[in-house]
Motif scaffolding. Sequence first.
Motif, PDB file in Angstrom:
ATOM      1  N   VAL A 245      18.044   1.368  -2.856  1.00  0.00           N
ATOM      2  CA  VAL A 245      17.678   0.292  -1.940  1.00  0.00           C
ATOM      3  C   VAL A 245      16.912  -0.751  -2.747  1.00  0.00           C
ATOM      4  CG1 VAL A 245      16.493  -0.327   0.200  1.00  0.00           C
ATOM      5  CG2 VAL A 245      17.476   1.965  -0.053  1.00  0.00           C
ATOM      6  N   ASP A 246      17.440  -1.979  -2.737  1.00  0.00           N
ATOM      7  CA  ASP A 246      16.765  -3.108  -3.380  1.00  0.00           C
ATOM      8  C   ASP A 246      16.217  -3.993  -2.270  1.00  0.00           C
ATOM      9  OD1 ASP A 246      17.355  -2.935  -6.375  1.00  0.00           O
ATOM     10  OD2 ASP A 246      19.359  -2.698  -5.511  1.00  0.00           O
ATOM     11  N   ILE A 247      14.923  -4.268  -2.348  1.00  0.00           N
ATOM     12  CA  ILE A 247      14.256  -5.068  -1.317  1.00  0.00           C
ATOM     13  C   ILE A 247      13.596  -6.267  -1.995  1.00  0.00           C
ATOM     14  CG2 ILE A 247      12.528  -5.076   0.532  1.00  0.00           C
ATOM     15  CD1 ILE A 247      12.745  -1.938   0.443  1.00  0.00           C
TER      16      ILE A 247
ATOM     17  N   ARG B 161      14.174   1.221  -5.075  1.00  0.00           N
ATOM     18  CA  ARG B 161      13.861   2.642  -4.871  1.00  0.00           C
ATOM     19  C   ARG B 161      15.152   3.412  -4.709  1.00  0.00           C
ATOM     20  NH1 ARG B 161      12.466   7.465  -4.346  1.00  0.00           N
ATOM     21  NH2 ARG B 161      10.463   8.103  -3.507  1.00  0.00           N
ATOM     22  N   GLU B 162      15.242   4.537  -5.400  1.00  0.00           N
ATOM     23  CA  GLU B 162      16.388   5.442  -5.244  1.00  0.00           C
ATOM     24  C   GLU B 162      15.957   6.653  -4.438  1.00  0.00           C
ATOM     25  OE1 GLU B 162      18.980   4.645  -9.295  1.00  0.00           O
ATOM     26  OE2 GLU B 162      17.513   6.284  -9.312  1.00  0.00           O
ATOM     27  N   PHE B 163      16.918   7.188  -3.669  1.00  0.00           N
ATOM     28  CA  PHE B 163      16.685   8.373  -2.852  1.00  0.00           C
ATOM     29  C   PHE B 163      17.791   9.381  -3.090  1.00  0.00           C
ATOM     30  CE2 PHE B 163      14.743   4.821  -0.639  1.00  0.00           C
ATOM     31  CZ  PHE B 163      13.461   5.304  -0.425  1.00  0.00           C
TER      32      PHE B 163
ATOM     33  N   PHE C 262      11.830   3.995  -9.090  1.00  0.00           N
ATOM     34  CA  PHE C 262      10.955   3.312  -8.155  1.00  0.00           C
ATOM     35  C   PHE C 262      10.258   2.199  -8.927  1.00  0.00           C
ATOM     36  CE2 PHE C 262       7.255   3.761  -4.883  1.00  0.00           C
ATOM     37  CZ  PHE C 262       7.584   2.547  -4.340  1.00  0.00           C
ATOM     38  N   ASP C 263      10.652   0.965  -8.615  1.00  0.00           N
ATOM     39  CA  ASP C 263      10.070  -0.188  -9.279  1.00  0.00           C
ATOM     40  C   ASP C 263       9.480  -1.101  -8.210  1.00  0.00           C
ATOM     41  OD1 ASP C 263       9.555  -1.886 -11.580  1.00  0.00           O
ATOM     42  OD2 ASP C 263      11.072  -3.222 -10.728  1.00  0.00           O
ATOM     43  N   PHE C 264       8.260  -1.542  -8.431  1.00  0.00           N
ATOM     44  CA  PHE C 264       7.544  -2.398  -7.472  1.00  0.00           C
ATOM     45  C   PHE C 264       6.900  -3.518  -8.272  1.00  0.00           C
ATOM     46  CE2 PHE C 264       4.334  -3.880  -4.635  1.00  0.00           C
ATOM     47  CZ  PHE C 264       4.669  -3.474  -3.355  1.00  0.00           C
ATOM     48  N   THR C 265       7.378  -4.752  -8.091  1.00  0.00           N
ATOM     49  CA  THR C 265       6.898  -5.881  -8.870  1.00  0.00           C
ATOM     50  C   THR C 265       6.458  -7.009  -7.941  1.00  0.00           C
ATOM     51  OG1 THR C 265       8.492  -5.340 -10.606  1.00  0.00           O
ATOM     52  CG2 THR C 265       7.521  -7.532 -10.685  1.00  0.00           C
ATOM     53  N   VAL C 266       5.284  -7.543  -8.189  1.00  0.00           N
ATOM     54  CA  VAL C 266       4.787  -8.705  -7.452  1.00  0.00           C
ATOM     55  C   VAL C 266       4.857  -9.904  -8.383  1.00  0.00           C
ATOM     56  CG1 VAL C 266       2.797  -9.745  -6.286  1.00  0.00           C
ATOM     57  CG2 VAL C 266       3.241  -7.280  -6.049  1.00  0.00           C
ATOM     58  N   ASP C 267       5.590 -10.928  -7.968  1.00  0.00           N
ATOM     59  CA  ASP C 267       5.706 -12.167  -8.737  1.00  0.00           C
ATOM     60  C   ASP C 267       5.029 -13.270  -7.934  1.00  0.00           C
ATOM     61  OD1 ASP C 267       6.466 -14.572  -9.911  1.00  0.00           O
ATOM     62  OD2 ASP C 267       8.509 -13.891 -10.357  1.00  0.00           O
ATOM     63  N   LYS C 268       3.740 -13.512  -8.246  1.00  0.00           N
ATOM     64  CA  LYS C 268       2.969 -14.498  -7.477  1.00  0.00           C
ATOM     65  C   LYS C 268       3.545 -15.897  -7.616  1.00  0.00           C
ATOM     66  CE  LYS C 268      -1.465 -12.285  -6.851  1.00  0.00           C
ATOM     67  NZ  LYS C 268      -2.925 -12.475  -6.932  1.00  0.00           N
TER      68      LYS C 268
ATOM     69  N   LYS D  54       4.065   2.067  -1.239  1.00  0.00           N
ATOM     70  CA  LYS D  54       4.366   3.203  -2.123  1.00  0.00           C
ATOM     71  C   LYS D  54       4.191   4.519  -1.371  1.00  0.00           C
ATOM     72  CE  LYS D  54       3.447   0.828  -6.471  1.00  0.00           C
ATOM     73  NZ  LYS D  54       2.592   0.728  -7.657  1.00  0.00           N
ATOM     74  N   MET D  55       3.145   4.611  -0.562  1.00  0.00           N
ATOM     75  CA  MET D  55       2.935   5.814   0.256  1.00  0.00           C
ATOM     76  C   MET D  55       4.059   5.981   1.279  1.00  0.00           C
ATOM     77  SD  MET D  55      -1.192   5.458   0.781  1.00  0.00           S
ATOM     78  CE  MET D  55      -1.327   6.706   2.048  1.00  0.00           C
TER      79      MET D  55
END
Length: 169
Positions: free
Chosen positions: A125-127, A22-24, A7-13, A150-151
């Motif tokens: 899933v790549d978003i 995210r993997e399931f 689970f990777d969550f990155t914000v690139d302003k 994330k929730m």
Amino acid sequence: MKHHLLFDFTVDKAAKTVFITREFNAELPLVWDAFTQAEILDQWVAPKPWTSKTKFMEFKAGGRRFYAMVSPEGQERWAIQKYTSISPKTNFKLFNAFADKDENPELPGSEWDYTFSEQNGITRVDITIYNESLERLEKMIEMGFTEGYKMSMVNLENVLESLSGVSKQ
């Protein structure tokens, strides 16, 4: 054997973009359905205690989904999505904008690109979420998008587990 799910969550302003991977522990057709069928989407997409209600959804290129995130007090935050392309079971893209209850979009919006793949029963899933303006990205973040999404991913994991009906070892 329990897999460690990515689970990777990155914000690139600078790029006005959010990258989520995210993997399931579920097969691809089930994960695809969870992202493309209103009755399943509404079970997981809103971070608790909020709920999601889809007024309508037509999952096809050119089709739309109009839905609200509903607070425990009944406050509704509407959004409209227009599906711009669909490659079954591998990718779909949409344009997303906040809206009022009468479907009038609040522009600028964002472009969402979802890519699905499966390996050994693990679906990835790549978003990519590209925002038309830095102000919109900052508004999303300010509204709690990072924590909320994330929730939602935890909600989705639980829904997938209940829908698959089988706990994988």
